[in-house]
Write an enzyme that holds these catalytic residues in place. Structure first.
Site, short mmCIF file in Angstrom:
data_model
loop_
_atom_site.label_atom_id
_atom_site.label_comp_id
_atom_site.label_asym_id
_atom_site.label_seq_id
_atom_site.Cartn_x
_atom_site.Cartn_y
_atom_site.Cartn_z
N GLU A 31 36.11 44.73 44.58
CA GLU A 31 36.50 45.96 43.87
C GLU A 31 35.33 46.91 43.72
O GLU A 31 35.49 48.10 43.49
CB GLU A 31 37.06 45.60 42.49
CG GLU A 31 38.35 44.81 42.56
CD GLU A 31 38.65 44.10 41.25
OE1 GLU A 31 38.79 42.87 41.27
OE2 GLU A 31 38.73 44.77 40.22
N LYS A 50 43.57 43.87 47.35
CA LYS A 50 43.75 42.42 47.20
C LYS A 50 44.94 41.96 48.05
O LYS A 50 44.89 40.92 48.70
CB LYS A 50 43.97 42.07 45.73
CG LYS A 50 42.76 42.29 44.83
CD LYS A 50 43.09 42.04 43.36
CE LYS A 50 41.94 42.36 42.45
NZ LYS A 50 42.25 42.14 41.01
N ALA A 67 47.36 41.61 41.62
CA ALA A 67 47.30 42.57 40.51
C ALA A 67 45.87 42.94 40.20
O ALA A 67 44.93 42.24 40.59
CB ALA A 67 47.97 41.95 39.27
N ASP A 68 45.73 44.07 39.52
CA ASP A 68 44.42 44.47 39.01
C ASP A 68 44.61 45.12 37.65
O ASP A 68 45.63 45.79 37.42
CB ASP A 68 43.70 45.43 39.96
CG ASP A 68 42.23 45.57 39.58
OD1 ASP A 68 41.48 44.59 39.77
OD2 ASP A 68 41.84 46.62 39.02
N THR A 69 43.67 44.87 36.76
CA THR A 69 43.76 45.39 35.40
C THR A 69 42.44 46.01 34.97
O THR A 69 41.38 45.45 35.26
CB THR A 69 44.11 44.25 34.42
OG1 THR A 69 45.33 43.64 34.82
CG2 THR A 69 44.22 44.74 32.99
#
Ligand SMILES: Nc1nc2c(ncn2[C@@H]2O[C@H](COP(=O)(O)OP(=O)(O)OP(=O)(O)O)[C@@H](O)[C@H]2O)c(=O)[nH]1
EC number: 3.6.1.9
Length: 180
Positions: A31, A50, A67-69
């Protein structure tokens, strides 16, 4: 059965607790290569990165979920802290503030693809100094965006919330249940 393309223990526990059958696999996407400054752009491109990495590793014999947060406060993107000093800095930004936790999820099978971008907005009271110090020393903040733990340290400080707790924890599972 789906492939959870994530090393996140929180995401795994969310799926487990919701009864969704999955296999957890790691996917190698950096990232730090992303230069997006708008939080929603960042999480979208991180989740898609991803997904691409996972698909090239594992194919689509099983559907893949990634997912990404990120946490945002005062216009800043707050990601995972590298050390205690950074964790304290990120949490002080959230103390007594409005905080948005944004999660983008991507689900891809041979026949369909879903993308969901959701946010949960919290208004936090000022964090107690001693409580904050104990939380930092506990190390529970490790691996969590913004060093934030809405179901743990942050919970007593929630003055108001708009959105789903699952989104704030990194996987908006209520949406996934509609996709399957
Ligand atoms: N338990 C808990 N975890 C949180 C909370 N907020 C964010 N997280 C976690 O913080 C992490 C955010 O970092 P990401 O880069 O999206 O994911 P990661 O942990 O690096 O794992 P990958 O999916 O492999 O990238 C995720 O593991 C989220 O589940 C929270 O309030 N509670």
């Amino acid at each position: 059965m789906l492939l959870l393309g994530s090393s996140s223990p929180t995401r795994a526990s969310i799926l487990k607790n919701s009864g969704i059958a999955f296999k957890q696999v790691g996917c190698d996407f950096d990232e730090d290569t992303l230069e997006y400054t708008v939080p929603k752009d960042f999480v979208y491109h991180a989740a898609m990165g991803k997904m691409q990495a996972c698909e090239s590793c594992f194919g689509l014999d099983l559907p893949i979920l990634c997912a990404d947060t990120v946490v945002t406060a005062h216009g800043k993107i707050l990601r995972k802290a590298k050390d205690e000093a950074e964790a304290l800095e990120l949490l002080k930004l959230q103390s007594g503030s409005d905080v948005a936790i944004i999660t983008c999820m991507a689900y891809k099978s041979k026949s369909k693809m879903f993308i969901d971008l959701s946010q949960t907005v919290y208004r936090f009271a000022e964090f107690d100094e001693t409580d904050l110090k104990n939380y930092i020393e506990s190390g529970e903040w490790r691996g969590k965006a913004g060093a934030c733990m809405v179901e743990g340290f942050c919970k007593p400080y929630i003055k108001s919330v708009e959105g789903l707790e699952s989104c704030a924890m990194g996987l908006t599972v209520e949406k996934i249940l509609r996709w399957l």
